[in-house]
Design an enzyme around this catalytic site. Sequence first.
Site, PDB file in Angstrom:
ATOM      1  N   HIS A   1       2.927   3.169  -8.915  1.00 31.65           N
ATOM      2  CA  HIS A   1       2.846   1.714  -9.151  1.00 31.65           C
ATOM      3  C   HIS A   1       4.125   1.221  -9.832  1.00 31.65           C
ATOM      4  O   HIS A   1       4.621   0.143  -9.524  1.00 31.65           O
ATOM      5  CB  HIS A   1       1.623   1.378 -10.008  1.00 31.65           C
TER       6      HIS A   1
ATOM      7  N   LEU B   1      12.008 -20.287  -3.019  1.00 26.96           N
ATOM      8  CA  LEU B   1      10.845 -19.462  -2.634  1.00 26.96           C
ATOM      9  C   LEU B   1       9.640 -19.725  -3.549  1.00 26.96           C
ATOM     10  O   LEU B   1       9.799 -19.827  -4.769  1.00 26.96           O
ATOM     11  CB  LEU B   1      11.247 -17.982  -2.753  1.00 26.96           C
TER      12      LEU B   1
ATOM     13  N   ARG C   1     -11.372   1.088  -9.604  1.00 24.76           N
ATOM     14  CA  ARG C   1     -10.504   2.264  -9.784  1.00 24.76           C
ATOM     15  C   ARG C   1     -10.646   2.811 -11.210  1.00 24.76           C
ATOM     16  O   ARG C   1     -11.151   2.111 -12.090  1.00 24.76           O
ATOM     17  CB  ARG C   1      -9.046   1.870  -9.519  1.00 24.76           C
TER      18      ARG C   1
ATOM     19  N   TRP D   1     -10.889  -3.258  -9.129  1.00 23.69           N
ATOM     20  CA  TRP D   1     -11.466  -3.086 -10.475  1.00 23.69           C
ATOM     21  C   TRP D   1     -12.268  -1.795 -10.565  1.00 23.69           C
ATOM     22  O   TRP D   1     -12.508  -1.282 -11.650  1.00 23.69           O
ATOM     23  CB  TRP D   1     -12.366  -4.269 -10.862  1.00 23.69           C
TER      24      TRP D   1
ATOM     25  N   ASP E   1       0.826  -1.200   0.000  1.00 27.26           N
ATOM     26  CA  ASP E   1       0.000   0.000   0.000  1.00 27.26           C
ATOM     27  C   ASP E   1       0.865   1.257   0.000  1.00 27.26           C
ATOM     28  O   ASP E   1       1.945   1.269   0.586  1.00 27.26           O
ATOM     29  CB  ASP E   1      -0.893  -0.029   1.246  1.00 27.26           C
ATOM     30  N   GLY E   2       0.343   2.298  -0.622  1.00 24.10           N
ATOM     31  CA  GLY E   2       0.996   3.607  -0.553  1.00 24.10           C
ATOM     32  C   GLY E   2       1.596   4.081  -1.869  1.00 24.10           C
ATOM     33  O   GLY E   2       2.240   5.133  -1.903  1.00 24.10           O
TER      34      GLY E   2
HETATM   35  C1  FPP Z   1      -1.986  -0.090  -3.387  1.00 23.15           C
HETATM   36  O1  FPP Z   1      -1.480   1.237  -3.323  1.00 23.15           O
HETATM   37  C2  FPP Z   1      -1.330  -0.807  -4.472  1.00 23.15           C
HETATM   38  C3  FPP Z   1      -1.983  -1.418  -5.500  1.00 23.15           C
HETATM   39  C4  FPP Z   1      -3.455  -1.421  -5.627  1.00 23.15           C
HETATM   40  C5  FPP Z   1      -1.251  -2.062  -6.605  1.00 23.15           C
HETATM   41  C6  FPP Z   1       0.010  -2.772  -6.224  1.00 23.15           C
HETATM   42  C7  FPP Z   1       0.767  -3.042  -7.456  1.00 23.15           C
HETATM   43  C8  FPP Z   1       2.097  -2.968  -7.610  1.00 23.15           C
HETATM   44  C9  FPP Z   1       3.037  -2.731  -6.502  1.00 23.15           C
HETATM   45  C10 FPP Z   1       2.713  -3.121  -8.957  1.00 23.15           C
HETATM   46  C11 FPP Z   1       2.307  -4.319  -9.749  1.00 23.15           C
HETATM   47  C12 FPP Z   1       2.541  -5.603  -9.044  1.00 23.15           C
HETATM   48  C13 FPP Z   1       3.341  -6.613  -9.438  1.00 23.15           C
HETATM   49  C14 FPP Z   1       3.386  -7.870  -8.640  1.00 23.15           C
HETATM   50  C15 FPP Z   1       4.179  -6.536 -10.623  1.00 23.15           C
HETATM   51  P1  FPP Z   1      -2.505   2.429  -3.540  1.00 23.15           P
HETATM   52  O2  FPP Z   1      -2.562   2.713  -5.001  1.00 23.15           O
HETATM   53  O3  FPP Z   1      -3.814   2.115  -2.918  1.00 23.15           O
HETATM   54  O4  FPP Z   1      -1.801   3.596  -2.767  1.00 23.15           O
HETATM   55  P2  FPP Z   1      -2.529   4.797  -1.989  1.00 23.15           P
HETATM   56  O5  FPP Z   1      -3.334   4.174  -0.876  1.00 23.15           O
HETATM   57  O6  FPP Z   1      -1.386   5.620  -1.491  1.00 23.15           O
HETATM   58  O7  FPP Z   1      -3.380   5.533  -2.986  1.00 23.15           O
END
Ligand code: FPP
Length: 231
Positions: free
Chosen positions: A19, A113, A53, A51, A2-3
């Site tokens: 991302h 792993l 978003r 989905w 998250d974040g």
């Molecule tokens: C949440 O942060 C994160 C996600 C919904 C997507 C996570 C995806 C990745 C790290 C990249 C793709 C993954 C792989 C395995 C290649 P947020 O967008 O909710 O952050 P916020 O709360 O600060 O808005």
Amino acid sequence: MDGNGRWASERNLPRIAGHRAGVDAVRAVVEECARLGIGYLTLFAFSTENWKRPREEVGALMTLLDQYLKKELETLMENNIRLKSIGRISDIPAKSQQTLNEVCRHSSGNTGLTLILALSYSGRDDILQAAREWGKAVQRGEAEPDSLQAEDFSSFLSTADVPDPDLLIRTSGEMRISNFLLWQVAYTEFYVTPRLWPDFNADDLRSAIKVYQSRERRFGLTSEQLRSGER
Ligand code: FPP
């Protein structure tokens, strides 16, 4: 993980830049887990709720996933990492499904792993599909409602062949589980860090593990019982 969005907005960048930076953190954490000899790492990459978003963000995340899988195959093989996925994989674009299946098949013989990507995943969904499957087993006369045990039910979940997590790390300081492995985290140790996911690195992972190692896991027993080896 998250974040990502906050990481990007702190830098006046579009969310997708967060991302993209998040993928670098994925790479670092996966490699460190393999190096440390960790057995299983499950990454919550996309929830069934995600989905909803904006279309562009969802599209960009699916593209990032596809690129990651294609780019990472060599590293996964070099590090003896086996890739698996959980979630409604049929929801993700056909092209990414195909890439995912190919990487999973290709790495299936690896013995280090196990990296599990939770994609279009929801803990409630997992429990519901397990309940449906169990119900069908009852109808076929293969299961008996009155004798159902937790371990029997676990075998119907998407994580049937995966041990329950020892440690759950949540980045960006949020104190909630957000529909992750609801059944599986019954006795998981939680570690919440204010660090935003794109900033989370191998040192942060080791710090989380250190904290985990200092915890006393009682599984409902008392400290005295644990010390005396009583069960
Ligand atoms: C949440 O942060 C994160 C996600 C919904 C997507 C996570 C995806 C990745 C790290 C990249 C793709 C993954 C792989 C395995 C290649 P947020 O967008 O909710 O952050 P916020 O709360 O600060 O808005």
